[in-house]
Design an enzyme around this catalytic site. Structure first.
Site, short mmCIF file in Angstrom:
data_model
loop_
_atom_site.label_atom_id
_atom_site.label_comp_id
_atom_site.label_asym_id
_atom_site.label_seq_id
_atom_site.Cartn_x
_atom_site.Cartn_y
_atom_site.Cartn_z
N ASP A 85 0.81 -1.21 0.00
CA ASP A 85 0.00 0.00 0.00
C ASP A 85 0.85 1.27 0.00
O ASP A 85 0.46 2.28 -0.58
CB ASP A 85 -0.93 0.01 1.22
N CYS A 126 1.16 -7.55 5.56
CA CYS A 126 0.63 -6.36 4.88
C CYS A 126 -0.88 -6.33 4.76
O CYS A 126 -1.58 -7.30 4.96
CB CYS A 126 1.33 -6.14 3.55
N ASP A 127 -1.34 -5.16 4.36
CA ASP A 127 -2.69 -4.71 4.64
C ASP A 127 -3.83 -5.56 4.11
O ASP A 127 -4.76 -5.89 4.84
CB ASP A 127 -2.86 -3.28 4.10
N LYS A 128 -3.84 -5.88 2.84
CA LYS A 128 -4.97 -6.61 2.26
C LYS A 128 -4.69 -8.09 2.11
O LYS A 128 -5.62 -8.88 1.93
CB LYS A 128 -5.32 -6.04 0.87
N CYS A 198 5.37 -2.54 8.03
CA CYS A 198 5.80 -1.23 8.55
C CYS A 198 5.63 -1.15 10.06
O CYS A 198 4.63 -1.59 10.63
CB CYS A 198 5.03 -0.13 7.86
N GLU A 448 -6.84 4.99 0.06
CA GLU A 448 -6.44 5.57 1.33
C GLU A 448 -5.93 6.99 1.11
O GLU A 448 -5.24 7.26 0.12
CB GLU A 448 -5.35 4.73 2.00
N SER A 474 -4.99 5.04 5.76
CA SER A 474 -3.93 4.13 6.17
C SER A 474 -3.91 4.06 7.69
O SER A 474 -4.32 5.00 8.39
CB SER A 474 -2.59 4.66 5.66
#
Length: 558
Positions: A85, A126-128, A198, A448, A474
């Site tokens: 992202d 990670c995000d998705k 992150c 985002e 985010s």
């Protein structure tokens, strides 16, 4: 262990004279008859060479396979996609991020179903990717376990600790003239020191924590840094644990019950996690035919205190939380206070209460506060409703000092226009920045707004400007930023007819989001509103725009 007894599904491709062609193909990839006789375990990996959270996952997969083989299984690794992202941010690439969640789930489902695996180990960061993997595990409902790649270590530069959010905010300070190009380059060069998701409590680490809270990861595993050798040990244990789950026929539906989701929401409230957790938990629950709503988040967050202050809403990193006992330290305090259900079953085969019975807190570092002395008496996520968001909106209040704001609307029909206004310095203190047509359908893909929010914070207006959008944020976002406004503008929600100068009130204490217009005026404006043309007419984004549900329902494919 009788391996043959555990071939619940894979016998369909490996057993009997009629499966000679199938075995011939399996032998072509190097399998022996003995290996073919074992249970088949899918190792779904999202390794690639561009995403920091995934670049190291090959080694984890190898250790997972060691554990599977040691426990009598035959592991087969395959890959799925993974989008960063941070790299996709602030341009058209961010439209692809949220739709990738469903594509990841679909790809894992197709691979596991086509090859008739008996069990699944999902490896992701990670995000998705994490929620996409979990959606697949829920949908398939085979004995499964999830292991994340671990958080990135904090960077250090210019005499302070750094994470990716600092880079976005430094850019805002640079455009305001408060940071030189050389100083910006220092932040850029030292913020991300190596592999991992992150370093702050952004969406990736939020979801890793919540998957552990759901009971689908080994206790204490989600916060171990990516470069810590303990993560390799956990990977092997995950391989062994999935074989135990196969032996006892322990499935995701046994673990991820409605009560387990409520536990995860409580943990999200206690950590002050990313607003994206609302979308993702609802999407995972939907695969299990569980009805999780915004009301669940509102109710649980209202009665759950926030116990930790993690970056970006505080000063502690994921590594600090890990050293303080990780997720078990948080869940133990919530359990002892009667705020979560200890009777739920976890991937260990034990209940949550049994897992925590012998948990010993490390030396008190002050990272995890007590229920009696919390950071805040209520959770970090607030659900807002009002005439601007009849179906709800989401606000993260972790680290936010002001819980109320009212001011004139500054309206933009896309993220780029808003960012240019912030960069030019044309946003003034007291303004409410409204960004619309960025929802699931209107975006499409519900981008985002991190560049905009970071620009506002970087210019020193994080406490004097609010932002309202039908898009997302985010996990690195901080400040009074309201997202997921539903119905979205593209669907004719009231946000579609807001004009510059309309007075907007955000009140997190009363959980309200309103524009100071009477309902007759809103209806009059909506009567003359016309839906804009879709931005895409073919490809995955066109399909997503057509079939995505509202953000208030998880923004999933209908």
């Amino acid at each position: 262990m009788d391996e043959g007894r555990l071939k619940h599904r894979s016998w369909r491709v490996s057993k009997g004279v009629d499966r000679a062609p199938h075995r011939a193909l399996l032998k072509a990839v190097g399998l022996t008859d003995e290996e073919i006789s074992r249970p088949f375990v899918a190792v779904a990996n999202s390794w690639n060479e561009i995403v920091p959270g995934h670049v190291h996952l090959r080694e984890l997969a190898e250790r997972v396979k060691v554990g599977v083989r040691r426990a009598g299984g035959m592991p087969f690794e395959f890959n799925t996609i993974a989008i960063c992202d941070g790299i996709a941010m602030a341009h058209d690439g961010m439209r692809s991020s949220l739709p990738s969640r469903d594509i990841i789930a679909d790809s894992v489902e197709l691979m596991v179903t086509a090859h008739q695996y008996d069990a699944v180990v999902a490896i992701a960061s990670c995000d998705k990717i994490e929620p996409g993997m979990m959606m697949a595990l829920a949908r398939l409902n085979l004995p499964s376990i999830f292991i994340n790649g671990g958080p990135m270590l904090m960077g250090e530069g210019g005499g302070r600790r750094l994470a990716i959010g600092n880079v976005f905010e430094a850019l805002g300070a640079y455009h305001k003239g408060e940071l030189t190009l050389e100083e910006l380059c220092v932040v850029e060069s030292f913020a991300c020191p190596g592999p991992g998701s992150c370093a702050g409590l952004y969406t990736a680490n939020t979801m890793a924590v919540l998957i552990e809270a759901l009971g689908m990861s080994l206790p204490g595993s989600s916060t171990i840094p990516a470069v810590d050798v303990r993560r390799l040990y956990v990977a092997e244990k995950a391989g062994e644990a999935v074989m135990k789950a196969l032996e006892t026929d322990l499935k995701p539906s046994d673990i991820m019950t409605y009560e387990a989701f409520r536990n995860a929401i409580a943990v999200d409230a206690a950590i002050g996690g990313s607003t994206n957790a609302v979308l993702h938990l609802m999407a995972i629950a939907k695969e299990l035919d569980l009805r999780l709503t915004l009301d669940d988040f509102d109710e649980v967050s209202r009665r759950t205190p926030q116990l930790v202050e993690l970056i970006p809403g505080g000063n502690y990193s994921m590594q600090d939380l890990d050293m303080a006992g990780g997720v078990p330290a948080i869940m133990k305090k919530l359990l002892d206070a009667g705020l979560i259900d200890g009777s739920v079953v976890t991937i260990t085969g034990k209940t949550l209460a049994e897992n925590l019975r012998d948990f010993a807190y490390p030396k008190d570092t002050g990272v995890v506060r007590s229920v009696e002395n919390p950071v805040r008496p209520t959770g970090g996520i607030v659900i807002l409703r009002g005439n601007l968001a009849p179906e709800g909106a989401v606000l993260k209040v972790s680290g936010v000092k002001r819980l109320k704001h009212e001011g004139p609307a500054r309206v933009f029909d896309c993220e780029e226009d808003a960012y240019e206004a912030v960069k030019r310095g044309s946003i003034e203190e007291g303004d409410v920045v409204v960004i619309r047509y960025e929802g699931p359908k209107g975006g499409p893909g519900m981008r985002e707004m991190l560049s905009v929010t970071s620009g506002i914070v970087g210019r020193g207006m994080g406490e004097s400007v609010a932002l309202v959008t039908d898009g997302r944020f985010s996990g690195a976002t901080r400040g009074l930023m309201v997202g997921h406004v539903s119905p979205e503008a593209f669907e004719g929600g009231p946000i579609a007819v807001i004009k510059d100068g309309d007075w907007i009130k955000v009140d997190a204490e009363q959980k309200r989001l309103d524009v100071l217009l009477d309902w007759e005026e809103i209806k009059r404006r909506l009567a003359s509103w016309n839906r804009p043309a879709p931005k895409y007419n073919k490809g995955v984004l066109a399909r997503y725009a057509k079939y995505a549900s509202s953000a208030s329902e998880g923004a999933v494919f209908k």
